[in-house]
Design a protein around this motif. Structure first.
Motif, PDB file in Angstrom:
ATOM      1  N   PRO A   7       0.827  -1.258   0.088  1.00  0.00           N
ATOM      2  CA  PRO A   7       0.137   0.132   0.023  1.00  0.00           C
ATOM      3  C   PRO A   7       0.924   1.363  -0.038  1.00  0.00           C
ATOM      4  N   ALA A   8       0.373   2.194  -0.412  1.00  0.00           N
ATOM      5  CA  ALA A   8       1.104   3.831  -0.832  1.00  0.00           C
ATOM      6  C   ALA A   8       1.474   4.260   0.511  1.00  0.00           C
ATOM      7  N   ALA A   9       0.528   3.821   1.590  1.00  0.00           N
ATOM      8  CA  ALA A   9       0.677   4.529   2.869  1.00  0.00           C
ATOM      9  C   ALA A   9       1.988   3.941   3.752  1.00  0.00           C
ATOM     10  N   ASP A  10       2.157   2.591   3.306  1.00  0.00           N
ATOM     11  CA  ASP A  10       3.430   1.899   3.925  1.00  0.00           C
ATOM     12  C   ASP A  10       4.601   2.015   3.209  1.00  0.00           C
ATOM     13  N   ARG A  11       4.774   2.564   2.097  1.00  0.00           N
ATOM     14  CA  ARG A  11       5.877   2.569   1.289  1.00  0.00           C
ATOM     15  C   ARG A  11       7.090   3.381   1.877  1.00  0.00           C
ATOM     16  N   GLU A  12       6.499   4.309   2.538  1.00  0.00           N
ATOM     17  CA  GLU A  12       7.639   5.243   3.139  1.00  0.00           C
ATOM     18  C   GLU A  12       8.114   4.768   4.465  1.00  0.00           C
ATOM     19  N   HIS A  13       7.733   3.542   5.056  1.00  0.00           N
ATOM     20  CA  HIS A  13       8.128   3.027   6.488  1.00  0.00           C
ATOM     21  C   HIS A  13       8.706   1.676   6.047  1.00  0.00           C
ATOM     22  N   ILE A  14       8.552   0.967   4.936  1.00  0.00           N
ATOM     23  CA  ILE A  14       9.043  -0.457   4.631  1.00  0.00           C
ATOM     24  C   ILE A  14      10.666  -0.566   4.904  1.00  0.00           C
ATOM     25  N   PHE A  15      11.423   0.666   4.809  1.00  0.00           N
ATOM     26  CA  PHE A  15      12.970   0.441   4.990  1.00  0.00           C
ATOM     27  C   PHE A  15      13.309   0.849   6.515  1.00  0.00           C
ATOM     28  N   GLU A  16      12.246   0.928   7.494  1.00  0.00           N
ATOM     29  CA  GLU A  16      12.332   1.247   8.757  1.00  0.00           C
ATOM     30  C   GLU A  16      12.537  -0.228   9.367  1.00  0.00           C
ATOM     31  N   ARG A  17      13.456  -0.053  10.687  1.00  0.00           N
ATOM     32  CA  ARG A  17      13.793  -1.367  11.139  1.00  0.00           C
ATOM     33  C   ARG A  17      12.589  -1.991  11.990  1.00  0.00           C
TER      34      ARG A  17
ATOM     35  N   LEU B 279      14.714  -5.355   4.915  1.00  0.00           N
ATOM     36  CA  LEU B 279      14.775  -4.291   3.748  1.00  0.00           C
ATOM     37  C   LEU B 279      15.708  -3.195   4.626  1.00  0.00           C
ATOM     38  N   SER B 280      15.562  -2.945   5.940  1.00  0.00           N
ATOM     39  CA  SER B 280      16.385  -1.964   6.460  1.00  0.00           C
ATOM     40  C   SER B 280      18.107  -2.120   5.993  1.00  0.00           C
ATOM     41  N   ILE B 281      18.279  -3.314   6.107  1.00  0.00           N
ATOM     42  CA  ILE B 281      19.714  -3.730   5.798  1.00  0.00           C
ATOM     43  C   ILE B 281      20.047  -3.197   4.393  1.00  0.00           C
ATOM     44  N   VAL B 282      19.176  -3.513   3.408  1.00  0.00           N
ATOM     45  CA  VAL B 282      19.292  -3.439   2.278  1.00  0.00           C
ATOM     46  C   VAL B 282      19.159  -1.618   2.066  1.00  0.00           C
ATOM     47  N   SER B 283      18.493  -1.240   2.499  1.00  0.00           N
ATOM     48  CA  SER B 283      18.513   0.286   2.474  1.00  0.00           C
ATOM     49  C   SER B 283      19.781   0.914   2.916  1.00  0.00           C
ATOM     50  N   ARG B 284      20.360   0.418   3.972  1.00  0.00           N
ATOM     51  CA  ARG B 284      21.725   0.902   4.385  1.00  0.00           C
ATOM     52  C   ARG B 284      22.862   0.476   3.461  1.00  0.00           C
ATOM     53  N   LEU B 285      22.910  -0.678   2.810  1.00  0.00           N
ATOM     54  CA  LEU B 285      23.629  -0.951   1.726  1.00  0.00           C
ATOM     55  C   LEU B 285      23.805  -0.328   0.677  1.00  0.00           C
ATOM     56  N   VAL B 286      22.529   0.134   0.297  1.00  0.00           N
ATOM     57  CA  VAL B 286      22.243   0.842  -0.879  1.00  0.00           C
ATOM     58  C   VAL B 286      22.920   2.391  -0.627  1.00  0.00           C
TER      59      VAL B 286
ATOM     60  N   ALA C 103      14.272   2.389  -4.261  1.00  0.00           N
ATOM     61  CA  ALA C 103      12.721   3.184  -4.372  1.00  0.00           C
ATOM     62  C   ALA C 103      11.646   1.968  -4.753  1.00  0.00           C
ATOM     63  N   VAL C 104      10.671   1.952  -4.121  1.00  0.00           N
ATOM     64  CA  VAL C 104       9.603   1.020  -4.401  1.00  0.00           C
ATOM     65  C   VAL C 104       8.319   1.590  -5.048  1.00  0.00           C
ATOM     66  N   THR C 105       7.937   0.671  -6.152  1.00  0.00           N
ATOM     67  CA  THR C 105       6.634   1.392  -6.905  1.00  0.00           C
ATOM     68  C   THR C 105       5.811   0.041  -7.130  1.00  0.00           C
ATOM     69  N   ASP C 106       4.467   0.297  -7.717  1.00  0.00           N
ATOM     70  CA  ASP C 106       3.662  -0.998  -7.929  1.00  0.00           C
ATOM     71  C   ASP C 106       4.006  -1.544  -9.320  1.00  0.00           C
ATOM     72  N   ASN C 107       3.963  -2.791  -9.484  1.00  0.00           N
ATOM     73  CA  ASN C 107       4.119  -3.630 -10.427  1.00  0.00           C
ATOM     74  C   ASN C 107       2.970  -3.977 -11.267  1.00  0.00           C
ATOM     75  N   ASN C 108       2.902  -4.065 -12.527  1.00  0.00           N
ATOM     76  CA  ASN C 108       1.564  -4.293 -13.313  1.00  0.00           C
ATOM     77  C   ASN C 108       1.621  -5.739 -13.405  1.00  0.00           C
ATOM     78  N   PRO C 109       0.438  -6.369 -13.516  1.00  0.00           N
ATOM     79  CA  PRO C 109      -0.886  -5.690 -12.905  1.00  0.00           C
ATOM     80  C   PRO C 109      -0.866  -5.723 -11.437  1.00  0.00           C
ATOM     81  N   HIS C 110      -0.170  -6.344 -10.724  1.00  0.00           N
ATOM     82  CA  HIS C 110      -0.150  -6.551  -9.177  1.00  0.00           C
ATOM     83  C   HIS C 110       1.062  -6.724  -8.900  1.00  0.00           C
TER      84      HIS C 110
END
Length: 456
Positions: free
Chosen positions: A389-399, A418-425, A433-440
């Motif tokens: 969900p869009a509301a969760d995307r800004e939090h998914i890289f939090e621990r 994902l926190s480890i991934v974000s730090r390594l990046v 960044a995370v976006t929607d994938n078509n069709p889902h």
């Protein structure tokens, strides 16, 4: 042995500067006015001496009566003007009572001028005139000049003293108004430093001086960042404690169950041991992830050119036999060179594949794509799961953040991947960044710097 000067306050610095400035200005004024007045008086005395010399040459003064006539016509002050006549035979004639005393007194000449200081008599302008058999020694008193200089210097000293007094009072007031915002800022900073574990309130931000206002803004930005880190650390400790408490409680509960009922009901032992093994493995994974995250926070990375296409192809080939979903790979036919750390990039891609595997249906593919532009290189991992969900995307890289809390017990994971991934990046100077994938589903895109072309 030299001693180090103690640090000075605003008041000390401004007072010292203003005092030096006023004294320098006063000294310049005294010297300028004194020199100007002296030069003017010297020119006047020179002019008077020239007129007197002309009169003496014309009248050939030899006695007091002739001198009175010349003095009356020249307009000189007879009290300050004296003439001594020296004859060719060596005899001298004094036209005024004290002239002979002036001639015999000890004198000091002022270099480059006609000024002569005569002991016990004062300062005189001296001129010598030779005419015929006579030599005239002229002495024009500079008493008016000396008196004026005394008065001038006294007035200037009083004026400078008053200026210093008023200036110091003004400086004290000015320094107090200038230092007040700084002192308030310093006191607030000291209070904040005294309680480093507490969330710090913003420091007072004055409107002026502009420099102090900017300093306060910078301090507040620093405090905001510190408060954010402090809050994240608190949340991290709380979440880590919670995540560790659950498997420990499960292990202890099953141990108690075996202890109480193991002898009468031996069938509960294998089941309890299974739970203990599962929870201990979960705790082991959590601790390993915490160690990975701690190492990533302290890592010092040296980025090197690497072939992203070759690395990603190797990871996909190794990962495919381990999962049920088909893993596709799409990349340019040529090498795709990026600036990154090989081990970290391997860990990033593996973690993204693990995340896609956990949240994708078994019959849906996982797509790995590599693309290259002039300014960037991208690595994309896309799944066909439920999406984020869009509301969760800004939090998914939090621990410890999990998108769906109801599924956290059904899907393995600690919420740290994902926190480890974000730090390594971030350590690889990239962006994720995370976006929607078509069709889902969801698409995770890692953007890296392209490697510079090799020099021939």
């Amino acid at each position: 042995m030299s001693t180090k000067r103690a640090p000075r306050t605003y008041t000390d610095i401004i007072r010292h500067s203003v005092t030096s400035l006023l004294l320098t200005i006063g000294l310049i004024i005294v010297l300028t006015v004194s020199i100007t007045l002296t030069v003017d008086q010297l020119f006047r005395a020179q002019d008077q001496a020239e007129k007197l010399s002309t009169s003496l040459q014309t009248t050939q003064v030899s006695n007091f009566k002739d001198w009175l006539a010349v003095n009356q016509g020249s307009g000189l002050n007879s009290h300050n003007t004296f003439v001594l006549i020296k004859q060719s035979d060596g005899t001298t004639t004094s036209l005024l009572p004290h002239t002979s005393q002036l001639a015999s007194a000890s004198t000091v000449s002022v270099p480059f001028t006609h000024l002569v200081y005569i002991k016990k008599s004062g300062l005189y302008f001296s001129e010598t005139l030779r005419t015929g058999t006579r030599t005239y020694y002229l002495y024009i008193g500079m008493h008016v000049l000396v008196g004026n200089l005394h008065v001038l210097i006294a007035v200037l000293i009083i004026a400078i003293g008053l200026s210093l007094l008023i200036g110091l009072l003004y400086v004290r007031r000015l320094a107090k108004s200038l230092s007040a915002p700084t002192l308030a800022l310093a006191n607030a900073a000291q209070q904040a430093a005294a309680n480093p574990e507490n969330t710090q309130a913003e420091l007072p931000q004055p409107e002026e001086p502009v420099e102090v206002a900017q300093l306060a803004r910078d301090f507040n930005q620093l405090l905001a960042a510190q408060n954010g880190r402090l809050e994240r650390e608190r949340q991290f400790i709380s979440d880590a404690s919670h995540e560790l408490r659950t498997p420990i409680a499960t292990i202890r509960g099953n141990l108690k169950l075996i202890e109480r009922r193991g002898e009468q009901h031996p069938e509960v032992i294998p089941e309890s041991l299974g739970f203990i093994d599962q929870e201990s493995l979960r705790m082991q994974h959590l601790i390993e992830n915490l160690l990975h995250l701690s190492r990533a926070d302290r890592a010092d990375v040296s980025l090197q050119p690497l072939n992203l296409r070759e690395l990603a192809q190797a990871v996909v080939n190794h990962y495919q036999p381990l999962v049920s979903q088909p893993v596709t790979f799409d990349s340019p036919d040529t090498s795709v060179m990026a600036l990154a750390d090989t081990d970290m990039l391997h860990q990033i891609l593996t973690a993204l594949l693990d995340n896609a595997h956990k949240y994708s249906p078994e019959d849906q593919p996982i797509n790995v794509t590599i693309a290259q532009t002039k300014d960037a290189v991208t690595l994309t991992v896309a799944d066909h799961g439920a999406g984020i969900p869009a509301a969760d995307r800004e939090h998914i890289f939090e621990r410890f953040y999990r998108v769906d809390a109801s599924r956290s017990t059904k899907i393995e994971g600690s919420g740290l991947g994902l926190s480890i991934v974000s730090r390594l990046v971030q350590l690889n100077e990239g962006h994720i960044a995370v976006t929607d994938n078509n069709p889902h589903g969801a698409r995770f895109t890692v953007t890296l710097q392209p490697a510079p072309p090799k020099k021939n």
